[in-house]
Scaffold this motif. Structure first.
Motif, PDB file in Angstrom:
ATOM      1  N   ALA A 188      -1.588 -12.331  -5.741  1.00  0.00           N
ATOM      2  CA  ALA A 188      -1.225 -13.215  -6.855  1.00  0.00           C
ATOM      3  C   ALA A 188       0.141 -12.839  -7.421  1.00  0.00           C
ATOM      4  O   ALA A 188       0.977 -13.706  -7.715  1.00  0.00           O
ATOM      5  N   ASP A 226      -0.279  -0.002  -8.426  1.00  0.00           N
ATOM      6  CA  ASP A 226      -0.758   1.382  -8.323  1.00  0.00           C
ATOM      7  C   ASP A 226      -0.919   1.846  -6.873  1.00  0.00           C
ATOM      8  O   ASP A 226      -0.998   3.041  -6.604  1.00  0.00           O
ATOM      9  N   GLU A 227      -0.962   0.906  -5.941  1.00  0.00           N
ATOM     10  CA  GLU A 227      -0.996   1.321  -4.532  1.00  0.00           C
ATOM     11  C   GLU A 227       0.445   1.582  -4.086  1.00  0.00           C
ATOM     12  O   GLU A 227       1.382   1.043  -4.667  1.00  0.00           O
ATOM     13  N   ARG A 251      -5.315  -8.904   1.983  1.00  0.00           N
ATOM     14  CA  ARG A 251      -6.523  -8.086   2.145  1.00  0.00           C
ATOM     15  C   ARG A 251      -7.519  -8.628   3.173  1.00  0.00           C
ATOM     16  O   ARG A 251      -8.280  -7.843   3.758  1.00  0.00           O
ATOM     17  N   LYS A 290     -11.612  -7.324   8.864  1.00  0.00           N
ATOM     18  CA  LYS A 290     -11.661  -8.085  10.127  1.00  0.00           C
ATOM     19  C   LYS A 290     -10.812  -7.340  11.148  1.00  0.00           C
ATOM     20  O   LYS A 290     -11.096  -6.187  11.448  1.00  0.00           O
ATOM     21  N   ALA A 342      -0.256   0.877 -14.482  1.00  0.00           N
ATOM     22  CA  ALA A 342      -0.083   0.603 -15.913  1.00  0.00           C
ATOM     23  C   ALA A 342      -1.281   1.218 -16.616  1.00  0.00           C
ATOM     24  O   ALA A 342      -2.428   0.986 -16.222  1.00  0.00           O
ATOM     25  N   ASP A 401      -7.882 -12.604  -8.896  1.00  0.00           N
ATOM     26  CA  ASP A 401      -9.263 -12.108  -8.985  1.00  0.00           C
ATOM     27  C   ASP A 401      -9.645 -11.595 -10.371  1.00  0.00           C
ATOM     28  O   ASP A 401     -10.829 -11.525 -10.700  1.00  0.00           O
ATOM     29  N   SER A 460     -10.517 -15.144  -4.105  1.00  0.00           N
ATOM     30  CA  SER A 460     -10.051 -15.785  -2.871  1.00  0.00           C
ATOM     31  C   SER A 460      -8.539 -15.859  -2.859  1.00  0.00           C
ATOM     32  O   SER A 460      -7.891 -15.897  -3.906  1.00  0.00           O
ATOM     33  N   VAL A 461      -8.017 -15.893  -1.653  1.00  0.00           N
ATOM     34  CA  VAL A 461      -6.567 -16.024  -1.469  1.00  0.00           C
ATOM     35  C   VAL A 461      -6.099 -17.348  -2.075  1.00  0.00           C
ATOM     36  O   VAL A 461      -5.060 -17.410  -2.740  1.00  0.00           O
ATOM     37  N   TRP A 520     -12.766 -18.411   3.439  1.00  0.00           N
ATOM     38  CA  TRP A 520     -13.220 -18.354   4.830  1.00  0.00           C
ATOM     39  C   TRP A 520     -13.773 -16.968   5.137  1.00  0.00           C
ATOM     40  O   TRP A 520     -13.519 -16.014   4.425  1.00  0.00           O
TER      41      TRP A 520
HETATM   42  C1  LIG Z   1     -11.965  -6.581   2.531  1.00  0.00           C
HETATM   43  C2  LIG Z   1     -11.612  -7.893   1.893  1.00  0.00           C
HETATM   44  C3  LIG Z   1     -11.697  -9.062   2.643  1.00  0.00           C
HETATM   45  C4  LIG Z   1     -11.367 -10.291   2.062  1.00  0.00           C
HETATM   46  N1  LIG Z   1     -11.455 -11.432   2.808  1.00  0.00           N
HETATM   47  C5  LIG Z   1     -11.085 -12.623   2.291  1.00  0.00           C
HETATM   48  C6  LIG Z   1     -11.102 -13.825   3.065  1.00  0.00           C
HETATM   49  O1  LIG Z   1     -11.491 -13.824   4.230  1.00  0.00           O
HETATM   50  N2  LIG Z   1     -10.682 -14.977   2.478  1.00  0.00           N
HETATM   51  C7  LIG Z   1     -10.240 -15.015   1.174  1.00  0.00           C
HETATM   52  O2  LIG Z   1      -9.861 -16.095   0.671  1.00  0.00           O
HETATM   53  N3  LIG Z   1     -10.230 -13.895   0.415  1.00  0.00           N
HETATM   54  C8  LIG Z   1     -10.632 -12.716   0.934  1.00  0.00           C
HETATM   55  N4  LIG Z   1     -10.594 -11.582   0.174  1.00  0.00           N
HETATM   56  C9  LIG Z   1     -10.212 -11.702  -1.242  1.00  0.00           C
HETATM   57  C10 LIG Z   1      -8.722 -11.735  -1.429  1.00  0.00           C
HETATM   58  O3  LIG Z   1      -8.099 -10.715  -0.709  1.00  0.00           O
HETATM   59  C11 LIG Z   1      -8.432 -11.588  -2.936  1.00  0.00           C
HETATM   60  O4  LIG Z   1      -9.003 -12.708  -3.575  1.00  0.00           O
HETATM   61  C12 LIG Z   1      -6.951 -11.511  -3.248  1.00  0.00           C
HETATM   62  O5  LIG Z   1      -6.370 -10.373  -2.678  1.00  0.00           O
HETATM   63  C13 LIG Z   1      -6.757 -11.500  -4.769  1.00  0.00           C
HETATM   64  O6  LIG Z   1      -5.419 -11.272  -5.072  1.00  0.00           O
HETATM   65  P1  LIG Z   1      -5.043 -10.555  -6.459  1.00  0.00           P
HETATM   66  O7  LIG Z   1      -3.564 -10.470  -6.454  1.00  0.00           O
HETATM   67  O8  LIG Z   1      -5.748 -11.203  -7.559  1.00  0.00           O
HETATM   68  O9  LIG Z   1      -5.666  -9.106  -6.333  1.00  0.00           O
HETATM   69  P2  LIG Z   1      -5.354  -7.968  -5.293  1.00  0.00           P
HETATM   70  O10 LIG Z   1      -4.784  -8.510  -4.024  1.00  0.00           O
HETATM   71  O11 LIG Z   1      -6.607  -7.172  -5.211  1.00  0.00           O
HETATM   72  O12 LIG Z   1      -4.213  -7.093  -5.992  1.00  0.00           O
HETATM   73  C14 LIG Z   1      -4.403  -6.443  -7.216  1.00  0.00           C
HETATM   74  C15 LIG Z   1      -3.568  -5.181  -7.213  1.00  0.00           C
HETATM   75  O13 LIG Z   1      -3.450  -4.680  -8.547  1.00  0.00           O
HETATM   76  C16 LIG Z   1      -3.561  -3.283  -8.508  1.00  0.00           C
HETATM   77  N5  LIG Z   1      -3.865  -2.774  -9.848  1.00  0.00           N
HETATM   78  C17 LIG Z   1      -5.041  -2.815 -10.513  1.00  0.00           C
HETATM   79  N6  LIG Z   1      -4.925  -2.253 -11.740  1.00  0.00           N
HETATM   80  C18 LIG Z   1      -3.646  -1.829 -11.833  1.00  0.00           C
HETATM   81  C19 LIG Z   1      -2.910  -1.170 -12.854  1.00  0.00           C
HETATM   82  N7  LIG Z   1      -3.472  -0.821 -14.031  1.00  0.00           N
HETATM   83  N8  LIG Z   1      -1.602  -0.870 -12.628  1.00  0.00           N
HETATM   84  C20 LIG Z   1      -1.018  -1.206 -11.460  1.00  0.00           C
HETATM   85  N9  LIG Z   1      -1.669  -1.845 -10.459  1.00  0.00           N
HETATM   86  C21 LIG Z   1      -2.962  -2.158 -10.650  1.00  0.00           C
HETATM   87  C22 LIG Z   1      -4.659  -3.079  -7.475  1.00  0.00           C
HETATM   88  O14 LIG Z   1      -4.715  -1.751  -7.003  1.00  0.00           O
HETATM   89  C23 LIG Z   1      -4.192  -4.061  -6.400  1.00  0.00           C
HETATM   90  O15 LIG Z   1      -3.226  -3.468  -5.575  1.00  0.00           O
HETATM   91  C24 LIG Z   1     -10.924 -10.344   0.722  1.00  0.00           C
HETATM   92  C25 LIG Z   1     -10.843  -9.158  -0.023  1.00  0.00           C
HETATM   93  C26 LIG Z   1     -11.182  -7.943   0.549  1.00  0.00           C
HETATM   94  C27 LIG Z   1     -11.077  -6.675  -0.258  1.00  0.00           C
END
Ligand SMILES: Cc1cc2nc3c(=O)[nH]c(=O)nc-3n(C[C@H](O)[C@H](O)[C@H](O)COP(=O)(O)OP(=O)(O)OC[C@H]3O[C@@H](n4cnc5c(N)ncnc54)[C@H](O)[C@@H]3O)c2cc1C
Length: 403
Positions: A18, A40-41, A48, A53, A86, A281, A298-299, A327
């Motif tokens: 996101a 933080d990573e 992801r 997979k 953070a 998320d 979800s993505v 998916w």
């Molecule tokens: C194993 C796995 C398989 C998946 N398969 C699918 C799929 O097939 N299809 C699909 O649509 N979705 C899938 N998803 C879900 C999808 O990857 C997530 O919905 C998507 O990554 C959400 O994006 P995001 O940016 O909200 O969160 P994320 O990509 O999780 O990123 C959030 C980031 O914020 C960081 N963070 C948290 N707190 C802090 C802080 N205080 N300071 C700094 N950084 C911080 C976290 O460590 C992380 O790096 C899957 C997820 C996983 C884990």
């Protein structure tokens, strides 16, 4: 963007899917102020889905998952502050404090903190060789453990657990899936789809235990298996907890933002205090379409809600009310889900499950609200359009400052 009201610096907490989309959309929308993304990573934003997979079995390098290379972010003048969490947000002073003590001031703050794996409050879950899977770091640990493992127990028969089960069977390891409910994927789909996946996994040799509650993880110095509430013991070299995820909303909560398993936002991704947004998320959004609030993992949602937040920040708000889609890949089967099926009062199977290609349509009061498609990409694409039309809400919303 040279409007006097425009923010000068936008800080994004979280450097995932996101956050990446938000930064891109802000620049595409003409924002020329500072963008700082705090993650933080230690990695640039990455995808992801492959973690459970192909990436798990193919032993790829982390950069193969990066959404964009480092040069791209430099070219976009996005400051990727990685390997730093953070730790606190002061909404009054508009200040974020990082784990290394640095302070970042912001005009606009965006939470994109994602989720973390849910653990279980049971004896033994902290033992070595009990793992979870959310991040590249988890794959590295899991891969090492799996290489020496013959038997794997996966706790949780949801998407991630089942995807890993398929990968493990591909590597010839013995796999048991322990599921507390009476069918797989119960939280997200109907019995027809659950039955299909149960048959698929059993055919591939997965031992599936339904109605099986975990009592504890067995072992003294390391996990040696699991004990079920029934008293059954299943031996294993690795125990994977795939029991869902929690929103990372504590930081926002401590900063005074209302949270309810996710940071509560409106349809413009605005949180409840001025100049603060939440996306992906970690956000709980209102859905007029589904007549309730949703937290989506979800993505699709990470990308589309980030676009909506960017538009909102740039003063061109458009209500975000998605038809969610998702998916899952297991063996040679692709399941594609459009919409949300819970609450349906009618369903119909199109095609024959035995053929391995079919879909299930879900209706509520005559409206098509969701379609699960198994190896039917066309049905999925059409479903997204049909659901969008049939669940559209009539009420137009006007926003202050809308172009
Ligand atoms: C194993 C796995 C398989 C998946 N398969 C699918 C799929 O097939 N299809 C699909 O649509 N979705 C899938 N998803 C879900 C999808 O990857 C997530 O919905 C998507 O990554 C959400 O994006 P995001 O940016 O909200 O969160 P994320 O990509 O999780 O990123 C959030 C980031 O914020 C960081 N963070 C948290 N707190 C802090 C802080 N205080 N300071 C700094 N950084 C911080 C976290 O460590 C992380 O790096 C899957 C997820 C996983 C884990």
């Amino acid at each position: 963007m040279s409007d006097a009201r425009a923010p000068r610096r936008i800080v994004v907490v979280g450097a995932g899917q996101a956050a990446a989309q938000l930064a891109i959309s802000l620049r595409q929308g003409g924002f020329d102020g500072g963008i700082v993304v705090v993650g933080d990573e230690p990695y640039l934003p990455y995808q992801r889905p492959p973690l459970s997979k192909k990436f798990l079995t193919e032993r790829g390098q982390p950069d193969s998952l990066f959404l964009r290379p480092a040069d791209f972010w430099r070219g976009l003048d996005v400051d990727m502050t990685l390997g730093a969490a953070a730790r606190a947000v002061d909404c009054r002073r508009k200040l974020v404090t990082l784990s290394d003590g640095r302070e970042l001031d912001y005009d606009v703050l965006v939470f994109a903190t994602g989720t973390r794996a849910r653990t279980l409050p049971l004896r033994g879950v902290a033992l070595p060789y009990v793992m979870s899977l959310r991040a590249i770091g988890d794959v590295h640990k899991l891969r090492l453990a799996l290489d020496a493992a013959e038997r794997v127990v996966i706790v949780g028969g949801g998407y991630i657990g089942l995807e890993v089960a398929a990968v493990m069977r591909g590597e010839g390891r013995a796999v048991t899936v322990v599921e507390a409910e009476d069918r797989l994927l119960k939280r997200v789909t109907s019995p027809v789809i659950s039955d299909f996946f149960e048959t698929l996994h059993r055919r591939h040799g997965v031992d599936i235990r339904l109605n099986a509650r975990l009592a504890e993880v067995a072992g003294d110095v390391r996990a040696t298996g699991v004990v079920l509430a029934s008293g059954d013991v299943i031996n294993a070299d690795v125990v994977l907890l795939a029991t869902g995820a929690h929103a990372n909303d504590e930081l926002a909560r401590e900063a005074g933002l209302p949270c309810d398993d996710g940071i509560v936002v409106d349809e413009l991704a605005r949180a409840s205090l001025p100049d603060i947004y939440a996306i992906g998320d970690c956000a709980r959004l209102p859905s007029r379409r589904y007549r309730r609030s949703l937290r989506l993992e979800s993505v699709q949602n990470a990308i589309d809600q980030a676009k909506a937040a960017a538009a909102s920040i740039l003063g061109q708000p458009v209500a975000y009310d998605p038809v969610p889609w998702f998916w899952s890949d297991q063996y040679d089967v692709k399941l594609q889900i459009a919409g949300l099926s819970d609450g349906h009062d009618d369903s119909a199977i199109v095609g024959a499950p035995a053929s391995g290609r079919f879909s299930v349509e879900y209706r509520q009061q005559g409206r098509l609200i969701a379609v699960d498609a198994v190896n039917e990409a066309r049905a999925h694409m059409m479903a997204r359009r049909r659901i969008a039309e049939e669940t559209a809400t009539a009420d137009a919303v006007a926003y202050e400052g809308a172009a």
